[in-house]
Design a protein around this motif. Structure first.
Motif, PDB file in Angstrom:
ATOM      1  N   GLY A  87       5.581  -4.531  -0.512  1.00 12.24           N
ATOM      2  CA  GLY A  87       4.494  -4.066  -1.177  1.00 12.24           C
ATOM      3  C   GLY A  87       4.292  -4.674  -2.594  1.00 12.24           C
ATOM      4  N   ARG A  88       5.586  -4.542  -3.276  1.00 14.44           N
ATOM      5  CA  ARG A  88       5.674  -5.116  -4.780  1.00 14.44           C
ATOM      6  C   ARG A  88       5.414  -6.629  -4.268  1.00 14.44           C
TER       7      ARG A  88
ATOM      8  N   ASP B 256       6.854  -0.149   3.232  1.00 12.45           N
ATOM      9  CA  ASP B 256       8.103  -1.267   2.801  1.00 12.45           C
ATOM     10  C   ASP B 256       7.693  -1.469   1.608  1.00 12.45           C
ATOM     11  N   GLU B 257       8.297  -0.815   0.482  1.00 14.38           N
ATOM     12  CA  GLU B 257       8.083  -0.786  -0.791  1.00 14.38           C
ATOM     13  C   GLU B 257       8.448  -2.189  -1.582  1.00 14.38           C
ATOM     14  N   GLN B 258       9.446  -2.962  -1.018  1.00 12.78           N
ATOM     15  CA  GLN B 258       9.754  -4.462  -1.502  1.00 12.78           C
ATOM     16  C   GLN B 258       8.741  -5.361  -0.987  1.00 12.78           C
TER      17      GLN B 258
ATOM     18  N   PHE C 156       3.699  -8.295  -2.480  1.00 13.98           N
ATOM     19  CA  PHE C 156       2.298  -8.622  -2.207  1.00 13.98           C
ATOM     20  C   PHE C 156       1.537  -8.457  -3.319  1.00 13.98           C
ATOM     21  N   VAL C 157       2.028  -7.478  -4.200  1.00 15.68           N
ATOM     22  CA  VAL C 157       0.874  -7.101  -5.428  1.00 15.68           C
ATOM     23  C   VAL C 157       1.310  -8.278  -6.261  1.00 15.68           C
TER      24      VAL C 157
ATOM     25  N   ALA D   6      -1.037  -5.186   4.436  1.00  7.67           N
ATOM     26  CA  ALA D   6      -1.508  -4.184   3.512  1.00  7.67           C
ATOM     27  C   ALA D   6      -0.698  -2.965   4.095  1.00  7.67           C
TER      28      ALA D   6
ATOM     29  N   GLU E 257       1.855  -2.659   6.015  1.00  9.81           N
ATOM     30  CA  GLU E 257       3.340  -2.499   6.162  1.00  9.81           C
ATOM     31  C   GLU E 257       3.763  -2.470   4.544  1.00  9.81           C
ATOM     32  N   GLY E 258       2.860  -2.795   3.353  1.00 11.67           N
ATOM     33  CA  GLY E 258       3.345  -2.776   2.206  1.00 11.67           C
ATOM     34  C   GLY E 258       3.438  -1.373   1.608  1.00 11.67           C
ATOM     35  N   VAL E 259       2.476  -0.497   2.397  1.00 11.54           N
ATOM     36  CA  VAL E 259       2.560   0.964   2.004  1.00 11.54           C
ATOM     37  C   VAL E 259       3.842   1.434   2.473  1.00 11.54           C
TER      38      VAL E 259
ATOM     39  N   TYR F 138       3.777  -6.924  10.938  1.00 11.81           N
ATOM     40  CA  TYR F 138       4.853  -7.531   9.958  1.00 11.81           C
ATOM     41  C   TYR F 138       6.259  -7.275  10.777  1.00 11.81           C
TER      42      TYR F 138
END
Length: 204
Positions: free
Chosen positions: A129-130, A125-127, A132-133, A119, A121-123, A33
């Motif tokens: 990750g949020r 990169d909080e923004q 993505f969810v 997934a 990168e979402g760990v 990403y």
């Protein structure tokens, strides 16, 4: 004398959009990403970056939409007319059917490679990750909530059960196995998760 037909801009736009989806998913799987850029997506898709910015404001938006489209394609390939969980009156059978389809999707390289990249990168990169969810994961989870509530109304699930927590009994173990390689994923595995979740571990 033959008519001079103008190019169909709708078809051209759809072709460009499809090329951008494919390019974005391919790049995030190949380089991750952080190294995926709008310029890179545009080059891979064979379009100008202004074309991308006309439709999306960031690479995250491109990838989110590309993933949604990929999921819809998977549903069409599986012959699903509607995106959702069937209600045949047999809760266990319905959950097993959908989870088996999920296993097939998770093992499909078209989905697996870019999904793992996002997934991971979402760990960190909080923004992302949020996003993505919120945009990708939660809508799918709400389908399980709706099906479990229907089962509650039919007396198949205890009325005091929180469907949003209950769905994690079979969805979360599958996600953990897939993400962390803690074991193989298969139809047999998800069938067992449903049985354990619905019927418990204690002797009956």
């Amino acid at each position: 004398m033959a008519k001079n037909l103008a190019p169909d801009s709708t078809r051209r736009s759809e072709k460009s959009r499809r090329a951008i989806y494919d390019a974005a998913l391919a790049l995030v799987g190949e380089v991750g990403y952080p190294r995926t850029t709008i310029e890179g997506i545009a080059s891979r898709a064979g379009v100008g970056k202004q074309t991308i910015y006309r439709w999306w404001s960031s690479k995250a938006e491109v990838l989110m939409e590309a993933f949604l489209d990929l999921g819809e394609q998977a549903g069409r390939d599986a012959g699903q007319e509607q995106y959702g969980i069937p209600d045949t009156g047999d809760l266990a059978a319905d959950l097993k059917l959908v989870l088996r389809a999920t296993v097939d999707e998770l093992k499909d390289p078209r989905f697996e490679v870019p999904s793992r990249a996002l997934a991971a990168e979402g760990v960190v990169d909080e923004q992302l990750g949020r996003e993505f969810v919120t945009k990708l994961l939660e809508p799918s989870l709400q389908l399980y909530v709706a099906r479990l509530r229907t089962a509650q109304e039919a007396g198949q699930v205890r009325p005091d059960v929180d469907p949003r927590i209950a769905l994690e009994l079979f969805v979360s173990p599958l996600a953990q196995r897939w993400l962390q390689y803690t074991g193989p994923i298969s139809h047999e595995y998800t069938d067992t998760l449903v049985d354990y979740a619905l019927y418990g571990l204690a002797p009956r």
